[in-house]
Scaffold this motif. Structure first.
Motif, PDB file in Angstrom:
ATOM      1  N   GLY A 180       0.804  -1.220   0.000  1.00 46.75           N
ATOM      2  CA  GLY A 180       0.000   0.000   0.000  1.00 46.75           C
ATOM      3  C   GLY A 180       0.834   1.265   0.000  1.00 46.75           C
ATOM      4  N   LEU A 181       0.181   2.387  -0.287  1.00 43.21           N
ATOM      5  CA  LEU A 181       0.794   3.725  -0.350  1.00 43.21           C
ATOM      6  C   LEU A 181       1.984   3.782  -1.299  1.00 43.21           C
ATOM      7  CD1 LEU A 181       0.706   5.008   3.348  1.00 43.21           C
ATOM      8  CD2 LEU A 181      -0.796   5.633   1.469  1.00 43.21           C
ATOM      9  N   GLY A 182       1.919   2.997  -2.358  1.00 43.76           N
ATOM     10  CA  GLY A 182       2.963   3.025  -3.366  1.00 43.76           C
ATOM     11  C   GLY A 182       4.257   2.322  -2.971  1.00 43.76           C
ATOM     12  N   LYS A 183       4.251   1.613  -1.865  1.00 48.65           N
ATOM     13  CA  LYS A 183       5.449   0.887  -1.429  1.00 48.65           C
ATOM     14  C   LYS A 183       5.438  -0.516  -2.011  1.00 48.65           C
ATOM     15  CE  LYS A 183       6.708   4.360   0.901  1.00 48.65           C
ATOM     16  NZ  LYS A 183       7.684   5.229   0.303  1.00 48.65           N
ATOM     17  N   ALA A 184       6.617  -1.069  -2.223  1.00 50.27           N
ATOM     18  CA  ALA A 184       6.726  -2.419  -2.757  1.00 50.27           C
ATOM     19  C   ALA A 184       6.289  -3.436  -1.712  1.00 50.27           C
ATOM     20  CB  ALA A 184       8.170  -2.698  -3.174  1.00 50.27           C
ATOM     21  N   LYS A 185       5.672  -4.503  -2.173  1.00 48.33           N
ATOM     22  CA  LYS A 185       5.236  -5.561  -1.273  1.00 48.33           C
ATOM     23  C   LYS A 185       6.465  -6.265  -0.705  1.00 48.33           C
ATOM     24  CE  LYS A 185       2.498  -9.702  -1.109  1.00 48.33           C
ATOM     25  NZ  LYS A 185       1.641 -10.645  -1.786  1.00 48.33           N
ATOM     26  N   ASP A 186       6.510  -6.422   0.624  1.00 48.62           N
ATOM     27  CA  ASP A 186       7.645  -7.062   1.279  1.00 48.62           C
ATOM     28  C   ASP A 186       7.125  -7.827   2.500  1.00 48.62           C
ATOM     29  OD1 ASP A 186       9.985  -7.821   2.527  1.00 48.62           O
ATOM     30  OD2 ASP A 186      10.970  -5.889   2.245  1.00 48.62           O
ATOM     31  N   ASP A 187       6.997  -9.154   2.339  1.00 48.46           N
ATOM     32  CA  ASP A 187       6.417  -9.985   3.392  1.00 48.46           C
ATOM     33  C   ASP A 187       7.279 -10.036   4.652  1.00 48.46           C
ATOM     34  OD1 ASP A 187       4.121 -10.658   1.939  1.00 48.46           O
ATOM     35  OD2 ASP A 187       5.177 -12.255   0.879  1.00 48.46           O
ATOM     36  N   LEU A 188       8.588  -9.996   4.506  1.00 47.04           N
ATOM     37  CA  LEU A 188       9.452 -10.067   5.692  1.00 47.04           C
ATOM     38  C   LEU A 188       9.407  -8.781   6.513  1.00 47.04           C
ATOM     39  CD1 LEU A 188      12.513 -12.056   4.325  1.00 47.04           C
ATOM     40  CD2 LEU A 188      10.593 -12.869   5.698  1.00 47.04           C
ATOM     41  N   LYS A 189       9.326  -7.626   5.839  1.00 50.95           N
ATOM     42  CA  LYS A 189       9.174  -6.367   6.578  1.00 50.95           C
ATOM     43  C   LYS A 189       7.826  -6.338   7.281  1.00 50.95           C
ATOM     44  CE  LYS A 189      12.139  -3.110   4.133  1.00 50.95           C
ATOM     45  NZ  LYS A 189      12.165  -1.872   3.343  1.00 50.95           N
ATOM     46  N   ALA A 190       6.809  -6.877   6.616  1.00 47.17           N
ATOM     47  CA  ALA A 190       5.481  -6.943   7.231  1.00 47.17           C
ATOM     48  C   ALA A 190       5.535  -7.801   8.491  1.00 47.17           C
ATOM     49  CB  ALA A 190       4.467  -7.515   6.245  1.00 47.17           C
ATOM     50  N   LEU A 191       6.179  -8.951   8.397  1.00 45.23           N
ATOM     51  CA  LEU A 191       6.293  -9.841   9.553  1.00 45.23           C
ATOM     52  C   LEU A 191       7.065  -9.169  10.685  1.00 45.23           C
ATOM     53  CD1 LEU A 191       5.683 -12.673  10.649  1.00 45.23           C
ATOM     54  CD2 LEU A 191       7.852 -13.420   9.675  1.00 45.23           C
ATOM     55  N   ASP A 192       8.123  -8.445  10.346  1.00 50.92           N
ATOM     56  CA  ASP A 192       8.898  -7.723  11.363  1.00 50.92           C
ATOM     57  C   ASP A 192       8.040  -6.677  12.075  1.00 50.92           C
ATOM     58  OD1 ASP A 192      11.308  -6.951  12.766  1.00 50.92           O
ATOM     59  OD2 ASP A 192      11.341  -5.170  11.478  1.00 50.92           O
ATOM     60  N   CYS A 193       7.251  -5.921  11.314  1.00 48.44           N
ATOM     61  CA  CYS A 193       6.366  -4.917  11.929  1.00 48.44           C
ATOM     62  C   CYS A 193       5.343  -5.584  12.831  1.00 48.44           C
ATOM     63  CB  CYS A 193       5.662  -4.103  10.848  1.00 48.44           C
ATOM     64  SG  CYS A 193       6.731  -2.970   9.958  1.00 48.44           S
ATOM     65  N   TYR A 194       4.775  -6.688  12.368  1.00 43.35           N
ATOM     66  CA  TYR A 194       3.783  -7.395  13.182  1.00 43.35           C
ATOM     67  C   TYR A 194       4.396  -7.941  14.468  1.00 43.35           C
ATOM     68  CZ  TYR A 194       0.438  -7.335   9.295  1.00 43.35           C
ATOM     69  OH  TYR A 194      -0.428  -6.952   8.312  1.00 43.35           O
ATOM     70  N   ILE A 195       5.600  -8.475  14.382  1.00 43.34           N
ATOM     71  CA  ILE A 195       6.259  -9.019  15.578  1.00 43.34           C
ATOM     72  C   ILE A 195       6.508  -7.909  16.592  1.00 43.34           C
ATOM     73  CG2 ILE A 195       8.417 -10.022  16.436  1.00 43.34           C
ATOM     74  CD1 ILE A 195       8.397 -11.788  13.896  1.00 43.34           C
ATOM     75  N   ARG A 196       6.963  -6.753  16.118  1.00 48.24           N
ATOM     76  CA  ARG A 196       7.168  -5.624  17.039  1.00 48.24           C
ATOM     77  C   ARG A 196       5.854  -5.187  17.671  1.00 48.24           C
ATOM     78  NH1 ARG A 196      10.084  -1.342  13.630  1.00 48.24           N
ATOM     79  NH2 ARG A 196       9.629  -0.058  15.441  1.00 48.24           N
ATOM     80  N   ALA A 197       4.768  -5.215  16.895  1.00 46.30           N
ATOM     81  CA  ALA A 197       3.456  -4.834  17.432  1.00 46.30           C
ATOM     82  C   ALA A 197       2.976  -5.839  18.472  1.00 46.30           C
ATOM     83  CB  ALA A 197       2.441  -4.723  16.294  1.00 46.30           C
ATOM     84  N   VAL A 198       3.236  -7.123  18.246  1.00 43.61           N
ATOM     85  CA  VAL A 198       2.856  -8.155  19.218  1.00 43.61           C
ATOM     86  C   VAL A 198       3.632  -7.961  20.517  1.00 43.61           C
ATOM     87  CG1 VAL A 198       3.009 -10.622  19.731  1.00 43.61           C
ATOM     88  CG2 VAL A 198       2.089  -9.867  17.554  1.00 43.61           C
ATOM     89  N   GLU A 199       4.898  -7.633  20.407  1.00 42.09           N
ATOM     90  CA  GLU A 199       5.707  -7.381  21.606  1.00 42.09           C
ATOM     91  C   GLU A 199       5.161  -6.212  22.415  1.00 42.09           C
ATOM     92  OE1 GLU A 199       9.569  -6.839  19.916  1.00 42.09           O
ATOM     93  OE2 GLU A 199       9.954  -8.987  19.774  1.00 42.09           O
ATOM     94  N   LEU A 200       4.485  -5.282  21.736  1.00 39.63           N
ATOM     95  CA  LEU A 200       3.904  -4.121  22.413  1.00 39.63           C
ATOM     96  C   LEU A 200       2.464  -4.363  22.850  1.00 39.63           C
ATOM     97  CD1 LEU A 200       5.380  -1.369  20.110  1.00 39.63           C
ATOM     98  CD2 LEU A 200       6.053  -1.866  22.458  1.00 39.63           C
ATOM     99  N   GLY A 201       1.923  -5.569  22.561  1.00 39.05           N
ATOM    100  CA  GLY A 201       0.606  -5.938  23.059  1.00 39.05           C
ATOM    101  C   GLY A 201      -0.528  -5.932  22.061  1.00 39.05           C
ATOM    102  N   SER A 202      -0.254  -5.901  20.780  1.00 42.91           N
ATOM    103  CA  SER A 202      -1.308  -5.869  19.771  1.00 42.91           C
ATOM    104  C   SER A 202      -1.920  -7.250  19.561  1.00 42.91           C
ATOM    105  CB  SER A 202      -0.754  -5.361  18.443  1.00 42.91           C
ATOM    106  OG  SER A 202      -1.726  -5.462  17.431  1.00 42.91           O
ATOM    107  N   SER A 203      -3.236  -7.327  19.659  1.00 47.09           N
ATOM    108  CA  SER A 203      -3.912  -8.606  19.407  1.00 47.09           C
ATOM    109  C   SER A 203      -4.131  -8.815  17.908  1.00 47.09           C
ATOM    110  CB  SER A 203      -5.242  -8.652  20.146  1.00 47.09           C
ATOM    111  OG  SER A 203      -6.092  -7.621  19.713  1.00 47.09           O
ATOM    112  N   GLY A 204      -4.403  -7.736  17.178  1.00 44.28           N
ATOM    113  CA  GLY A 204      -4.621  -7.839  15.741  1.00 44.28           C
ATOM    114  C   GLY A 204      -3.388  -8.309  14.993  1.00 44.28           C
ATOM    115  N   ALA A 205      -2.217  -7.910  15.463  1.00 47.19           N
ATOM    116  CA  ALA A 205      -0.977  -8.339  14.815  1.00 47.19           C
ATOM    117  C   ALA A 205      -0.768  -9.840  15.002  1.00 47.19           C
ATOM    118  CB  ALA A 205       0.211  -7.565  15.374  1.00 47.19           C
TER     119      ALA A 205
END
Length: 124
Positions: free
Chosen positions: A58-83
């Motif tokens: 999205g927002l004109g950025k290239a699709k990158d599954d590993l960066k997505a996973l990294d962002c989700y992991i950081r969000a889980v460490e901060l308490g996100s249930s959706g991640a």
């Protein structure tokens, strides 16, 4: 609205960011930069949104599954249930990683324990 503006000295009311009080972004790059700034301040919601942008490209950025996973992991460490649910989906489908049904089920359970409705539905 015009009457309200006149009462406030003729100033126009504008929609602003609740965090930085700046006007809404005018382009995708500005929107991405603000989201990135929130991520640097360890905002779990911003990290989950950023993960979605990298996952979908999205927002004109290239699709990158590993960066997505990294962002989700950081969000889980901060308490996100959706991640948690998003990580479970990544491992279930094998997007950028090896398919791992056990790990997917683990993240779904963690998301359900944190109160995510989608995770509760997915685990039955």
């Amino acid at each position: 609205i015009n009457k309200q503006n006149e009462e406030k000295g003729g100033k126009k009311l504008a929609l602003t960011c609740p965090f930085c009080r700046e006007p809404e972004p005018t382009c995708a790059d500005e929107d991405f930069a603000r989201l990135r700034a929130r991520c640097l301040q360890n905002d779990r919601i911003a990290l989950t949104v950023m993960g979605g942008l990298y996952r979908d490209g999205g927002l004109g950025k290239a699709k990158d599954d590993l960066k997505a996973l990294d962002c989700y992991i950081r969000a889980v460490e901060l308490g996100s249930s959706g991640a948690c649910v998003n990580i479970g989906n990544i491992y279930d489908k094998g997007d950028g990683v090896a398919v791992d049904k056990e790990r997917a089920a683990l993240f779904e359970r963690v998301g359900a324990l944190r109160g995510d409705i989608g995770a509760r539905y997915n685990i039955g």
